[in-house]
Design an enzyme around this catalytic site. Sequence first.
Site, PDB file in Angstrom:
ATOM      1  N   ASN A  42      -2.676  -0.866  13.936  1.00  0.00           N
ATOM      2  CA  ASN A  42      -2.454  -0.260  12.625  1.00  0.00           C
ATOM      3  C   ASN A  42      -1.848  -1.307  11.708  1.00  0.00           C
ATOM      4  OD1 ASN A  42      -2.568   2.114  10.905  1.00  0.00           O
ATOM      5  ND2 ASN A  42      -0.339   2.096  10.956  1.00  0.00           N
ATOM      6  N   ASP A  96      -6.319   1.840  12.820  1.00  0.00           N
ATOM      7  CA  ASP A  96      -7.598   1.212  12.516  1.00  0.00           C
ATOM      8  C   ASP A  96      -8.447   1.006  13.756  1.00  0.00           C
ATOM      9  OD1 ASP A  96      -7.778  -0.002   9.494  1.00  0.00           O
ATOM     10  OD2 ASP A  96      -5.716   0.286  10.162  1.00  0.00           O
ATOM     11  N   GLN A 117       0.824  -1.218   0.000  1.00  0.00           N
ATOM     12  CA  GLN A 117       0.000   0.000   0.000  1.00  0.00           C
ATOM     13  C   GLN A 117       0.852   1.261   0.000  1.00  0.00           C
ATOM     14  OE1 GLN A 117      -0.469  -2.620   2.085  1.00  0.00           O
ATOM     15  NE2 GLN A 117      -2.633  -2.943   2.547  1.00  0.00           N
TER      16      GLN A 117
END
Length: 385
Positions: free
Chosen positions: A263, A253, A212
């Site tokens: 996370n 998150d 990502q």
Amino acid sequence: MADQHPVSPEGSIPPIALALRWEEPPEGPVLVLLDQTRLPAEEVDLVCTDVPALVEAIRSLAVRGAPLLGLAGAYGIALAAARGFDVDEAAESLAHARPTAVNLAYGVRRAVAAYHAALRDDADDAQAAAAALAEARVLHREDAEASERMAARGQALLEELLPAGGHRILTHCNTGALVSGGEGTALAVVKAVHRAGQLRRLWVDETRPLLQGARLTAYEAARAGMAYTLLADNAAGSLFATGEVDAVLVGADRIAADGSVANKVGSYPLAVLARYHHVPFVVVAPTTTVDPATPDGAAIEVEQRPGYEVTDITIPYVPIAGQEVSTGVPVAPLGTQAHNPAFDVTPPELVTAIVTEDGVISPVTADGIAELWARSRSGNGMMSE
């Protein structure tokens, strides 16, 4: 049902213009997502006409990132209601699509509550669906506003921690406009620093196994004109050792009541490195990511993803008939078992500060989290000390 369509933007359109949008063509309302599994090679719209298609998009990471998942959950409820599907069934399916991301369930709850409140007020099905859509749009606007305030607070914090300027910032995963109704969380702070002329270098962790950072953060950094450099995750230690990192900025998150932060996997090692090298480790997340019902890091459910994401090179990932299958090239012997947690948990003592739209917590303590939560619920967003 989901259909994919290439996107041909006119001129220079920022990613958030494509990340998630509601449309109402003659054949009925749809939720249109920018398929993030196809970036940066191509910008492709994923058109969801029902909740199963949206759930598949969430699980495949076509749509991802804590704040944007909250928006997807809310719009998913609006989609189910508008198309005449069972809203409560849709809510159950959406809320559990990715268990670690607390924003997803939050967005679902907001839209479901608006839908049922309208029904209790004698609204018909169409009016209740409109109420769910209105709530999703309110959440969308709130997230954009929160992003702007987080960017300002985070920039001010860095100026306080690093008064010499010329920041060299290391980030992990993707936390920009692709995960938000605005400019993002941690990357929104980086963009504010960049606009102020204080970004010397953005170090972009590639973020294995799905890259990502390499695919998405580098994509956003390039479009923003930042000075950035991509690195393999396991090269971060050498940067710290040579004094090339001034601060680490990551998203979250889920933030537990004690300040533990879940996370993207790989965040915890960065926090350990940062502590050893006396570098600030800063988490940037909206208050909707704080979950007071989760007491500590041990209570956070960590999503386990398919092993082929590790054993194969699987980018881009294209779902086939809703099945989780590899479309990549194997890089490990056939039959290799893989450990593939989507997240790890960083304890509060390794976090220098948590930046939210309603305040900055530093040091990170359970009392600080509780105070922030109470203040965010009252609407009084004063900076904490």
